[in-house]
Design a protein around this motif. Structure first.
Motif, PDB file in Angstrom:
ATOM      1  N   ILE A 108       0.824  -1.219   0.000  1.00  0.00           N
ATOM      2  CA  ILE A 108       0.000   0.000   0.000  1.00  0.00           C
ATOM      3  C   ILE A 108       0.853   1.261   0.000  1.00  0.00           C
ATOM      4  O   ILE A 108       0.639   2.190  -0.794  1.00  0.00           O
ATOM      5  CB  ILE A 108      -0.974  -0.012   1.210  1.00  0.00           C
ATOM      6  CG1 ILE A 108      -2.119  -0.984   0.932  1.00  0.00           C
ATOM      7  CG2 ILE A 108      -1.507   1.393   1.505  1.00  0.00           C
ATOM      8  CD1 ILE A 108      -3.156  -1.081   2.033  1.00  0.00           C
ATOM      9  N   PHE A 109       1.827   1.313   0.877  1.00  0.00           N
ATOM     10  CA  PHE A 109       2.598   2.553   1.021  1.00  0.00           C
ATOM     11  C   PHE A 109       3.339   2.889  -0.277  1.00  0.00           C
ATOM     12  O   PHE A 109       3.334   4.020  -0.759  1.00  0.00           O
ATOM     13  CB  PHE A 109       3.575   2.405   2.185  1.00  0.00           C
ATOM     14  CG  PHE A 109       4.279   3.675   2.536  1.00  0.00           C
ATOM     15  CD1 PHE A 109       3.572   4.759   3.046  1.00  0.00           C
ATOM     16  CD2 PHE A 109       5.644   3.817   2.340  1.00  0.00           C
ATOM     17  CE1 PHE A 109       4.222   5.948   3.360  1.00  0.00           C
ATOM     18  CE2 PHE A 109       6.294   4.991   2.654  1.00  0.00           C
ATOM     19  CZ  PHE A 109       5.585   6.057   3.164  1.00  0.00           C
ATOM     20  N   GLN A 135      -1.713  14.621   1.723  1.00  0.00           N
ATOM     21  CA  GLN A 135      -1.683  15.538   2.875  1.00  0.00           C
ATOM     22  C   GLN A 135      -1.047  14.824   4.079  1.00  0.00           C
ATOM     23  O   GLN A 135      -1.283  13.610   4.263  1.00  0.00           O
ATOM     24  CB  GLN A 135      -3.100  16.012   3.220  1.00  0.00           C
ATOM     25  CG  GLN A 135      -3.880  15.010   4.025  1.00  0.00           C
ATOM     26  CD  GLN A 135      -5.382  15.178   3.915  1.00  0.00           C
ATOM     27  OE1 GLN A 135      -5.936  15.275   2.841  1.00  0.00           O
ATOM     28  NE2 GLN A 135      -6.044  15.184   5.044  1.00  0.00           N
ATOM     29  N   PRO A 136      -0.249  15.517   4.913  1.00  0.00           N
ATOM     30  CA  PRO A 136       0.466  14.830   5.991  1.00  0.00           C
ATOM     31  C   PRO A 136      -0.448  14.073   6.955  1.00  0.00           C
ATOM     32  O   PRO A 136      -0.085  13.011   7.439  1.00  0.00           O
ATOM     33  CB  PRO A 136       1.190  15.960   6.718  1.00  0.00           C
ATOM     34  CG  PRO A 136       1.246  17.086   5.741  1.00  0.00           C
ATOM     35  CD  PRO A 136       0.067  16.931   4.820  1.00  0.00           C
ATOM     36  N   ASN A 137      -1.647  14.605   7.215  1.00  0.00           N
ATOM     37  CA  ASN A 137      -2.522  13.926   8.179  1.00  0.00           C
ATOM     38  C   ASN A 137      -3.490  12.951   7.522  1.00  0.00           C
ATOM     39  O   ASN A 137      -4.453  12.520   8.145  1.00  0.00           O
ATOM     40  CB  ASN A 137      -3.302  14.948   9.003  1.00  0.00           C
ATOM     41  CG  ASN A 137      -4.204  15.802   8.147  1.00  0.00           C
ATOM     42  OD1 ASN A 137      -3.857  16.108   7.006  1.00  0.00           O
ATOM     43  ND2 ASN A 137      -5.354  16.170   8.655  1.00  0.00           N
ATOM     44  N   LYS A 138      -3.245  12.589   6.271  1.00  0.00           N
ATOM     45  CA  LYS A 138      -4.116  11.629   5.582  1.00  0.00           C
ATOM     46  C   LYS A 138      -4.037  10.269   6.280  1.00  0.00           C
ATOM     47  O   LYS A 138      -2.945   9.799   6.607  1.00  0.00           O
ATOM     48  CB  LYS A 138      -3.642  11.525   4.128  1.00  0.00           C
ATOM     49  CG  LYS A 138      -4.064  10.304   3.361  1.00  0.00           C
ATOM     50  CD  LYS A 138      -5.344  10.555   2.588  1.00  0.00           C
ATOM     51  CE  LYS A 138      -5.722   9.406   1.684  1.00  0.00           C
ATOM     52  NZ  LYS A 138      -5.865   8.135   2.379  1.00  0.00           N
ATOM     53  N   ALA A 139      -5.209   9.655   6.478  1.00  0.00           N
ATOM     54  CA  ALA A 139      -5.247   8.335   7.116  1.00  0.00           C
ATOM     55  C   ALA A 139      -4.414   7.336   6.318  1.00  0.00           C
ATOM     56  O   ALA A 139      -4.341   7.410   5.098  1.00  0.00           O
ATOM     57  CB  ALA A 139      -6.698   7.852   7.177  1.00  0.00           C
ATOM     58  N   ILE A 140      -3.788   6.442   7.000  1.00  0.00           N
ATOM     59  CA  ILE A 140      -3.001   5.304   6.482  1.00  0.00           C
ATOM     60  C   ILE A 140      -1.690   5.707   5.804  1.00  0.00           C
ATOM     61  O   ILE A 140      -0.636   5.190   6.165  1.00  0.00           O
ATOM     62  CB  ILE A 140      -3.829   4.382   5.521  1.00  0.00           C
ATOM     63  CG1 ILE A 140      -5.212   4.080   6.092  1.00  0.00           C
ATOM     64  CG2 ILE A 140      -3.056   3.112   5.165  1.00  0.00           C
ATOM     65  CD1 ILE A 140      -5.231   3.278   7.370  1.00  0.00           C
ATOM     66  N   VAL A 141      -1.730   6.609   4.814  1.00  0.00           N
ATOM     67  CA  VAL A 141      -0.510   6.846   4.035  1.00  0.00           C
ATOM     68  C   VAL A 141       0.097   8.241   4.224  1.00  0.00           C
ATOM     69  O   VAL A 141       1.128   8.548   3.620  1.00  0.00           O
ATOM     70  CB  VAL A 141      -0.751   6.578   2.530  1.00  0.00           C
ATOM     71  CG1 VAL A 141      -0.937   5.100   2.276  1.00  0.00           C
ATOM     72  CG2 VAL A 141      -1.942   7.372   2.011  1.00  0.00           C
TER      73      VAL A 141
END
Ligand code: KIV
Ligand code: ZN
Length: 504
Positions: A265-266, A281-287
């Protein structure tokens, strides 16, 4: 555990994100990574939309194996015939045909009656079915459609041979409880639906795309249409990584599995962000960069004592590398190639040769080359087209009290062309000098610079977005520890892409 099928539309709906334009090579790279990720279906594009879209679908169908490759078509014979033509090389082809079913779309956009739309849906599915057994039908704007009418259209599509019926929230209007109920009701009211796969396709206008998709899954939907990083029209689509990890983290609640190899995924997210130019975006869930960063002392203390105190997912599960291997100027081609393979990249001999040369240049300027640097170098290589222009040299004079000037030498064919120019800053001067050489007319829409790693000797990564006179957008990337050189490289990259695009 029941299986949820992941239909990835990064290359179709995702590519409809404003400002995103991928070339065929970039789309093929993403498609190959989607296969490694384990998606069930790749929606490769909308062949009738442009010769570029057609070529991308055809190439993906030819080279990407072990996955269903899908092409989009409106509910008319011309679109469907083009989609099928593009899918010729596919091992497992799917035609995805769609038409709107909401009154608002029928009245203002299609200017068709309900009966005409129903007939068009039926005929389109029949036409597609004449080509392939695997046919998906989508009722666009389903959520705002009259449910009785929607179910009649879906029933007609199923009767005509559709194997998947997709119920999109095209404008991102639904909320989870209501959408879950809607999907349940549609299944109860549509004759024959139990024989086909029910799919959902949620847009994120209210930030609810993933929540709505999960609600639909609870109600019986078994295919989820998603994109990497949630990119797509307007506010985007449901994000693949969020949906998959919600099903993973809450497995006892949902009792569902996907075929996704979560440890890819990453890497997939990074590749898509780089090639589309749509940063995560830095605070995006998971990635997002901060998704596993613990800032508060209490949280750090907890995680150090026991990871699960403040982490619901182990970052290793989505493939976030624990440590970054460092290569340097004594590392050989073999080590370089092997590390790239470990990072998931298999390059052609030609690509490897160029990337290795760039790696050696970098080693002369930077002592320790990290995985992030390597990935940046490779990603710079991926979208490259055979160059018409190559940077030979660059001299810049700039400061607080002088007019910035640049002299640029470009290899063009067998010769080197040189030009000089002044600008309101060094980058402006470089770009003006390059413009003088190439004579290509374009508008610089955006320019962004980022450091690939920390440290004062970090590699600078420049991304430029330009539009041609015909309004088509192109993205260029350039890397160097010298940010002015990176700027020049990015601009030359984008001009090469424009020059290579025969539709210009
Ligand atoms: O949002 C939508 O309705 C679509 C369809 C083509 C499935 O993208
Ligand atoms: Zn959509």
């Amino acid at each position: 555990m029941e299986r949820i099928y992941i239909f990835d539309t990064t290359l179709r709906d995702g590519e409809q994100s404003p400002g995103v334009s991928l070339n065929v090579k970039e789309k093929v790279q993403i498609a190959k990574q989607l296969v490694r990720l384990g998606v069930d279906v790749i929606e490769a594009g909308f062949p009738v939309a442009s010769p570029g879209d057609f070529a991308a679908v055809a190439e993906i169908a030819k080279v990407v194996k072990g996955v269903r490759v899908c092409a989009l078509a409106r509910a008319n014979f011309n679109d469907i015939d083009r989609a099928w033509e593009a899918l010729q090389g596919a091992e497992q082809p799917r035609i995805h045909t769609f038409i709107s079913t909401s009154d608002i779309h029928l009245k203002y956009q299609l200017r068709m009656s309900r009966e005409q739309v129903l007939q068009a849906a039926r005929e389109a599915v029949k036409r597609a079915k004449g080509y392939t057994a695997d046919v998906e039908f989508s009722a666009m704007d389903a959520v705002r459609s009259d449910i009785d009418y929607l179910c009649r259209v879906l029933a007609a599509a199923i009767e005509a041979g559709a194997t998947v019926v997709n119920i999109p929230d095209t404008v991102g209007y639904a909320v989870p409880e209501e959408f879950g109920e809607f999907i349940r009701a549609v299944q109860e009211m549509t004759p024959g639906i139990e024989k086909v796969t029910v799919s959902v396709h949620c847009h994120n206008d209210l930030g609810l795309a993933v929540a709505n998709t999960l609600a639909a899954v609870k109600s019986g939907a078994r295919q989820a249409e998603v994109t990497i990083n949630g990119i797509g029209e307007r506010a985007g689509n449901a994000a693949l990584e969020e949906l998959v990890m919600a099903l993973y983290a809450r497995r006892p609640l949902y009792g569902m599995v996907t075929g996704i190899k979560t440890e890819e995924i990453f890497r997939t997210s990074k590749l898509v962000a780089t090639l589309t130019g749509m940063a995560v975006q830095p605070n995006k869930a998971i990635v997002g960069k901060n998704a596993f960063a613990h800032e508060s002392g209490i949280h750090q203390d907890g995680v150090l004592k026991e990871r699960t105190t403040y982490e619901i997912i182990d970052p290793a599960v989505i493939g976030i590398p624990k440590s970054s291997l460092v290569l340097g100027k004594h590392s050989g081609r073999h080590a370089f190639k092997q590390r790239l393979q470990e990072l998931g990249y298999v390059l052609s001999e030609e690509e490897l040769k160029t990337a290795f040369e760039r790696f050696k240049e970098l080693c002369d300027r930077k002592k320790a080359v990290t995985d992030d640097d390597l990935l940046a170098l490779v990603e710079e290589e991926i979208g490259r087209v055979p160059p018409v222009y190559e940077l030979k040299y660059l001299h810049v004079s700039s400061g607080t009290t002088i007019t910035p000037t640049a002299t640029v030498g470009l290899q063009v064919g067998d010769g080197v062309a040189e030009e000089a120019a002044c600008g309101n800053g060094p980058v402006d001067a470089i770009y003006k000098a390059i413009d003088k050489i190439t004579g290509i007319k374009c508008t610089l829409e955006s320019y962004g610079i980022d450091a690939v790693t920390g440290g004062k000797d970090a590699v600078g990564s420049v991304m430029v977005r330009v539009s041609s006179e015909k309004g088509k957008t192109y993205l260029g990337r350039g890397l160097s520890t010298d940010v002015l050189e990176a700027s020049a490289r990015a601009y030359i990259d984008v001009l090469n892409k424009m020059a290579a695009d025969s539709s210009q």
